[in-house]
Design a protein around this motif. Structure first.
Motif, short mmCIF file in Angstrom:
data_model
loop_
_atom_site.label_atom_id
_atom_site.label_comp_id
_atom_site.label_asym_id
_atom_site.label_seq_id
_atom_site.Cartn_x
_atom_site.Cartn_y
_atom_site.Cartn_z
N ASP A 6 1.07 -1.18 0.03
CA ASP A 6 0.03 -0.22 -0.04
C ASP A 6 0.67 1.41 -0.27
O ASP A 6 1.30 1.97 1.37
CB ASP A 6 -1.26 0.36 1.97
CG ASP A 6 -2.18 1.22 1.05
OD1 ASP A 6 -2.60 1.11 2.34
OD2 ASP A 6 -2.58 1.47 -0.19
N LYS A 92 -9.13 2.02 -9.96
CA LYS A 92 -9.63 2.45 -8.37
C LYS A 92 -10.50 3.64 -8.56
O LYS A 92 -11.07 5.00 -8.44
CB LYS A 92 -8.76 2.92 -7.36
CG LYS A 92 -8.04 1.68 -6.63
CD LYS A 92 -7.60 2.49 -5.26
CE LYS A 92 -7.13 2.11 -4.79
NZ LYS A 92 -6.87 1.78 -3.15
N ARG A 141 -10.59 2.59 9.25
CA ARG A 141 -11.62 3.58 9.33
C ARG A 141 -12.91 3.01 9.33
O ARG A 141 -14.13 4.16 9.96
CB ARG A 141 -11.96 4.24 8.20
CG ARG A 141 -10.69 5.73 7.76
CD ARG A 141 -10.33 6.43 6.16
NE ARG A 141 -9.24 6.74 5.31
CZ ARG A 141 -8.81 7.76 5.49
NH1 ARG A 141 -10.36 8.35 5.41
NH2 ARG A 141 -7.61 8.26 4.99
N SER A 173 -6.60 0.25 4.65
CA SER A 173 -7.10 1.37 5.77
C SER A 173 -6.14 0.55 7.27
O SER A 173 -6.74 -0.15 8.92
CB SER A 173 -8.38 1.30 6.39
OG SER A 173 -7.80 2.58 7.27
C1 E4P Z 1 -6.11 1.42 0.02
O1 E4P Z 1 -5.74 1.32 -1.21
C2 E4P Z 1 -6.35 2.17 1.16
O2 E4P Z 1 -6.77 3.41 -0.31
C3 E4P Z 1 -5.79 2.53 1.06
O3 E4P Z 1 -5.03 1.20 2.89
C4 E4P Z 1 -6.28 3.68 2.87
O4 E4P Z 1 -5.53 3.67 4.45
P1 E4P Z 1 -6.28 4.55 5.17
O5 E4P Z 1 -7.42 4.47 5.68
O6 E4P Z 1 -5.43 4.83 6.12
O7 E4P Z 1 -6.06 6.22 3.99
#
Ligand code: E4P
Length: 224
Positions: A6, A92, A141, A173
């Motif tokens: 990531d 995406k 999140r 995340s």
């Molecule tokens: C996956 O590709 C997501 O875009 C990423 O893990 C989001 O992480 P975050 O919630 O810490 O921004």
């Protein structure tokens, strides 16, 4: 079960590729913004060249950076123009009512889609229904507002499996290495992990103890 990187950082991606485990790479506009300011297309091309150097054709998620559906489609088609030579390219698109039509359109155009920013089972089901190849659930999140992220992943996995839904569940995340284990146990097909966690994923104090003991014992045996 697959681990994705990531990150959009070339050094971080290469450090992982050298160790053979990455099954994909995910980026997003915030991840890109952490890099030294540069041309977006040039940076994605550098990631692709790095993947090709390591003889990878693994999925690379490139996220649209607009809130306007028509512009999302335009950007996605531009990405295909720029990066379509890379077989692992996927676009995406965040989950949303209008974004479902974007996903459908991109699938009609023969593109692979990662529907991102999903926080619930119902969002994941709708994304899969629109044809998304991947649905990305945001573990950290989801938990930030007090929901049980493990349960969201577990139920999504259960509904996808029982419903014959072929979309792969990516869990992102990630905020702690326990999230990686939990996401896999909950049924994620893929966990996309910030590189800072990779060394932790292979470390354990009892491993260090055992390895050091073995070496010490062997040395003592050889020297006495
Ligand atoms: C996956 O590709 C997501 O875009 C990423 O893990 C989001 O992480 P975050 O919630 O810490 O921004």
């Amino acid at each position: 079960m697959k681990i994705f990187v990531d990150s959009a950082n070339l050094d971080e991606i290469e450090d992982a590729l050298k160790r053979g485990f990455p099954a994909g790479v995910t980026t997003n506009p915030s991840i890109m913004s952490k890099e030294k300011r540069t041309d977006f297309g040039l940076h994605i091309r550098q990631i692709i060249e790095l993947l090709q150097r390591y003889e990878c054709a693994i999925p690379l998620s490139v996220e649209v950076f607009s809130l306007e559906p028509r512009e999302m489609v335009r950007q996605a088609l531009e990405f295909r123009e720029q990066f379509g030579d890379y077989p692992g390219l996927n676009i995406k698109v965040p989950i949303g009512w209008n974004e479902l039509a974007v996903i459908r359109e991109l699938k009609k155009q023969g593109m692979r889609v990662n529907c991102t920013c999903c926080m619930s089972l119902n969002q994941a089901v709708m994304a899969a229904g629109a044809g998304a190849d991947f649905v990305s659930l945001f573990y950290g999140r989801i938990r930030d507002i007090g929901y049980d992220a493990f349960s969201v992943v577990q139920r999504t996995h259960q509904v996808f499996r029982e419903g014959g839904i072929s979309s792969e569940i990516i869990v992102g995340s990630i905020r702690h290495i326990h999230d990686v284990n939990d996401a896999l146990l909950a049924g994620a097909n893929i966990v996309t992990v910030p590189p800072k966690f990779f060394p932790q994923l292979v470390s354990h104090p009892k491993t260090d103890e055992a390895v050091n003991q073995f070496i010490d014992d062997f040395r003592n045996w050889q020297e006495h």
